[in-house]
Design a protein around this motif. Structure first.
Motif, short mmCIF file in Angstrom:
data_model
loop_
_atom_site.label_atom_id
_atom_site.label_comp_id
_atom_site.label_asym_id
_atom_site.label_seq_id
_atom_site.Cartn_x
_atom_site.Cartn_y
_atom_site.Cartn_z
N ASP A 17 0.81 -1.23 0.00
CA ASP A 17 0.00 0.00 0.00
C ASP A 17 0.84 1.28 0.00
OD1 ASP A 17 -2.16 -1.62 0.06
OD2 ASP A 17 -2.55 -1.43 2.20
N PHE A 18 2.05 1.18 0.54
CA PHE A 18 2.87 2.40 0.64
C PHE A 18 4.10 2.36 -0.28
CE2 PHE A 18 0.37 2.16 4.48
CZ PHE A 18 -0.02 3.47 4.72
N GLU A 19 4.17 1.35 -1.11
CA GLU A 19 5.22 1.22 -2.13
C GLU A 19 6.63 1.22 -1.54
OE1 GLU A 19 3.48 4.69 -4.18
OE2 GLU A 19 3.48 3.42 -5.94
N ILE A 38 0.79 11.95 6.91
CA ILE A 38 -0.44 11.49 6.25
C ILE A 38 -0.38 9.97 6.05
CG2 ILE A 38 -1.90 11.73 4.20
CD1 ILE A 38 -0.66 14.64 4.05
N ASP A 39 0.82 9.48 5.72
CA ASP A 39 0.99 8.02 5.65
C ASP A 39 0.70 7.40 7.01
OD1 ASP A 39 1.88 7.80 2.95
OD2 ASP A 39 3.84 8.57 3.55
N ILE A 41 -1.24 8.43 9.30
CA ILE A 41 -2.68 8.41 9.56
C ILE A 41 -3.36 7.29 8.75
CG2 ILE A 41 -4.80 9.75 9.20
CD1 ILE A 41 -3.03 12.24 10.00
N GLU A 42 -2.91 7.10 7.51
CA GLU A 42 -3.46 6.00 6.71
C GLU A 42 -3.12 4.65 7.35
OE1 GLU A 42 -2.39 6.07 2.57
OE2 GLU A 42 -3.51 4.22 2.14
#
Lengths: 85, 249
Positions: A17-19, A38-39, A41-42
């Motif tokens: 999801d975050f590569e 922001i990552d 928080i995701e």
């Protein structure tokens, strides 16, 4: 879930999801993988799914100081333990 | 010499609005919004928008050789993450004037200033960094971001971060694209032109006497299928680069 299973799950999320490319357990997520707030928080949303609980604002704020994958696993274990008390 | 004098007077009139317009007209409205509004954030955003609509009216009155043309498609954008090129300090003011329901990302140091910091916090704006005491604010704003966007609000961002000196698109900050992905929001790419002719970076005075048309155009929009085929942040970044590259041709 054991610590190893949790670790694998987090690495899968970070990779898919975050590569992330081949993340190390003690890599500095921000410096080595451009992981920002922001990552974070995701990722917290995904941790909520893993744990099956909603995190409080305070618990989320604590997560903003996380720097490594080991920190993430520690964080999840702490939340789990506090909920199971 | 006379031209320079006119530039100086017009600049002073326009910037005076920031001080006197706020003190005499808007400070009361912001106070009333805090005391009586059921949705303080929405009221603050509307007041900010109105404040800058008046600012641009003053600009147009005092600098009649400049005109402003906004695409109809742009004004109709809602429930979206908007990314735009950045040429001048006027760009964020122009987009605030344009979108009564808006949030944006602001340099963190502005959140610590007394009046301005209070207004941008109440307006639901996000700090660029979430270090230390700003983490709480970032989490608060992000918690409500999806519903805010679904209810018609826009988040506009200048992903280049700083103003472009050569008009070309630089490296992009992915924060806005991550927010779009997280909130499952469409992305609109805007092209702002010629704000730097009126207010050139590095200059103090407005350039009031040149014939100039400031434009805001919609370059492209992207409506990803977040539920069935969610794009990665890199894919969104590639799309934004392509959209801006297309507009520069």
């Amino acid at each position: 879930m054991t610590r190893d299973e949790l670790q694998d799950k987090i690495i899968t999320i970070l990779t898919e999801d975050f590569e992330f490319e081949q993340p190390g357990l003690d890599d500095n997520l921000r410096d080595d993988h451009n992981f920002d707030s922001i990552d974070a928080i995701e990722l917290l949303g995904k941790i909520e799914l893993i744990l099956g609980v909603s995190l409080s604002r305070e618990e989320k704020e604590k997560a903003m100081t996380i720097r490594t994958i080991n920190d993430i696993v520690d964080y999840i274990e702490t939340i789990e333990n506090s909920r199971n008390k | 010499m006379l031209n320079r004098f006119i530039d100086c007077i017009v600049t002073l009139i326009c910037w005076s609005w920031f001080i006197f317009g706020f003190i005499f007209f808007f400070s009361w409205a912001y106070a009333a919004a805090v005391l009586f509004s059921k949705n303080t954030e929405r009221s603050f955003q509307r007041l900010n928008s109105l404040f800058f609509q008046i600012f641009f009216r003053i600009v147009r009155l005092t600098s009649p050789s400049h005109s402003i043309e906004i695409d109809e498609d742009v004004a109709a954008i809602g429930s979206a993450v908007i990314v735009s090129n950045h040429l001048s300090y006027l760009d964020p003011l122009l987009l605030i004037a344009l979108f009564p329901r808006h949030r944006t990302i602001v340099k963190t140091r502005f959140f610590t200033s007394f009046v301005f910091g209070w207004i941008i916090r109440k307006s639901g704006y996000l700090p660029a960094s979430s270090e230390g005491r700003f983490s709480s604010l970032m989490i608060k704003q992000m918690d409500s971001m999806e519903s805010y966007l679904k209810e018609g609000g826009n988040l506009f961002v200048f992903p280049e971060g700083t103003r472009s000196r050569d008009g070309k698109i630089g490296s992009l900050n992915k924060g806005a694209l991550k927010i779009a992905r997280l909130s499952k929001a469409p992305i609109y790419a805007l092209q702002i032109d010629n704000t730097d002719t009126l207010f050139t970076p590095g200059k103090f005075f407005f350039n009031t006497r040149i014939k100039n048309q400031i434009t805001v155009k919609l370059i492209d929009s992207l409506h990803p299928e977040y539920d069935h085929n969610p794009p990665s942040t890199s894919q969104l970044e590639d799309w934004v680069h392509m959209a801006f590259a297309k507009s520069l041709k």
